[in-house]
Design a protein around this motif. Structure first.
Motif, PDB file in Angstrom:
ATOM      1  N   ARG A  31       0.825  -1.204   0.000  1.00 44.62           N
ATOM      2  CA  ARG A  31       0.000   0.000   0.000  1.00 44.62           C
ATOM      3  C   ARG A  31       0.859   1.253   0.000  1.00 44.62           C
ATOM      4  NH1 ARG A  31      -5.021   1.276   4.093  1.00 44.62           N
ATOM      5  NH2 ARG A  31      -4.748   3.528   4.156  1.00 44.62           N
ATOM      6  N   THR A  54      -3.548  -9.755  -5.664  1.00 41.85           N
ATOM      7  CA  THR A  54      -4.283  -9.143  -6.766  1.00 41.85           C
ATOM      8  C   THR A  54      -3.353  -8.820  -7.929  1.00 41.85           C
ATOM      9  OG1 THR A  54      -5.735  -7.329  -7.384  1.00 41.85           O
ATOM     10  CG2 THR A  54      -4.046  -6.822  -5.777  1.00 41.85           C
ATOM     11  N   ASN A  56      -4.283  -6.359 -10.156  1.00 43.05           N
ATOM     12  CA  ASN A  56      -4.642  -5.005 -10.565  1.00 43.05           C
ATOM     13  C   ASN A  56      -4.379  -4.020  -9.439  1.00 43.05           C
ATOM     14  OD1 ASN A  56      -5.661  -5.647 -13.150  1.00 43.05           O
ATOM     15  ND2 ASN A  56      -7.590  -6.311 -12.240  1.00 43.05           N
ATOM     16  N   HIS A  58      -5.540  -0.783  -7.153  1.00 41.35           N
ATOM     17  CA  HIS A  58      -6.814  -0.347  -6.576  1.00 41.35           C
ATOM     18  C   HIS A  58      -6.578   0.990  -5.888  1.00 41.35           C
ATOM     19  CE1 HIS A  58     -10.746  -0.666  -4.748  1.00 41.35           C
ATOM     20  NE2 HIS A  58     -10.204  -0.353  -3.592  1.00 41.35           N
ATOM     21  N   TRP A  60      -8.316   4.099  -3.451  1.00 42.11           N
ATOM     22  CA  TRP A  60      -9.392   4.333  -2.502  1.00 42.11           C
ATOM     23  C   TRP A  60      -8.993   5.470  -1.588  1.00 42.11           C
ATOM     24  CZ3 TRP A  60     -14.088   2.651  -3.058  1.00 42.11           C
ATOM     25  CH2 TRP A  60     -14.999   2.750  -1.995  1.00 42.11           C
ATOM     26  N   GLN A  74     -10.750   4.944 -10.807  1.00 32.56           N
ATOM     27  CA  GLN A  74     -11.279   3.600 -10.611  1.00 32.56           C
ATOM     28  C   GLN A  74     -11.825   3.029 -11.923  1.00 32.56           C
ATOM     29  OE1 GLN A  74     -13.951   4.608  -7.438  1.00 32.56           O
ATOM     30  NE2 GLN A  74     -12.535   3.879  -5.861  1.00 32.56           N
ATOM     31  N   ILE A  77      -8.844   2.056 -14.115  1.00 35.70           N
ATOM     32  CA  ILE A  77      -8.210   0.808 -13.684  1.00 35.70           C
ATOM     33  C   ILE A  77      -9.035  -0.399 -14.139  1.00 35.70           C
ATOM     34  CG2 ILE A  77      -7.640  -0.613 -11.667  1.00 35.70           C
ATOM     35  CD1 ILE A  77      -6.932   2.044 -10.232  1.00 35.70           C
ATOM     36  N   SER A  78     -10.350  -0.282 -14.057  1.00 35.80           N
ATOM     37  CA  SER A  78     -11.188  -1.440 -14.398  1.00 35.80           C
ATOM     38  C   SER A  78     -11.383  -1.599 -15.901  1.00 35.80           C
ATOM     39  CB  SER A  78     -12.537  -1.343 -13.694  1.00 35.80           C
ATOM     40  OG  SER A  78     -13.239  -0.201 -14.121  1.00 35.80           O
TER      41      SER A  78
END
Length: 133
Positions: A31, A54, A56, A58, A60, A74, A77-78
């Protein structure tokens, strides 16, 4: 990518904008936490596909005021394809520009794409299965 390389990339990115890398933790989450005045914070969870984590990134924020601004990153990224940390951080920065008191940058990619596309003149195309004899 090695976590140290991700940290180096994040620190280099921070040198060109108001954000500071305030925390980097590899053991549990991989992180990276970022902060900028006036109270803008977010974090990035980095892929750990070498250890079964993971694959990918993320993004937040624990700040409810910041969350709506992260939607662009977001969504990015998706979307299809692998993303780099630098690409994601740039999207986050672009999203937070209004909160940072910076002018909003128009996304010219749509206009640039269409500027290169020429309209084809309509012509009498032969329709499939229909002969024009």
């Amino acid at each position: 990518m090695e976590f140290k390389q991700l940290v180096d990339t994040a620190e280099k990115w921070c040198s060109g904008n108001p954000f500071d890398l305030i925390f980097a933790e590899e053991i549990d989450e991989r992180r990276l936490d970022f902060y900028a005045e006036p109270g803008i914070s977010f974090y990035v969870l980095c892929p750990d596909n070498m250890n079964g984590g993971t694959d990918n990134f993320h993004v937040w924020s624990e700040s409810e005021d910041c969350l709506p601004f992260l939607q662009l990153a977001q969504d990015y990224i998706s979307s299809c394809g692998k993303k780099t940390l630098l690409e994601i951080l740039d999207k986050v920065f672009r999203s937070f520009r209004p909160l940072l008191g910076l002018p909003d940058i128009d996304d010219d990619t749509f206009e640039e794409y269409h500027a290169d596309v020429e309209e084809e003149p309509e012509s009498d195309h032969q329709q499939m299965g229909v002969s024009q004899q």
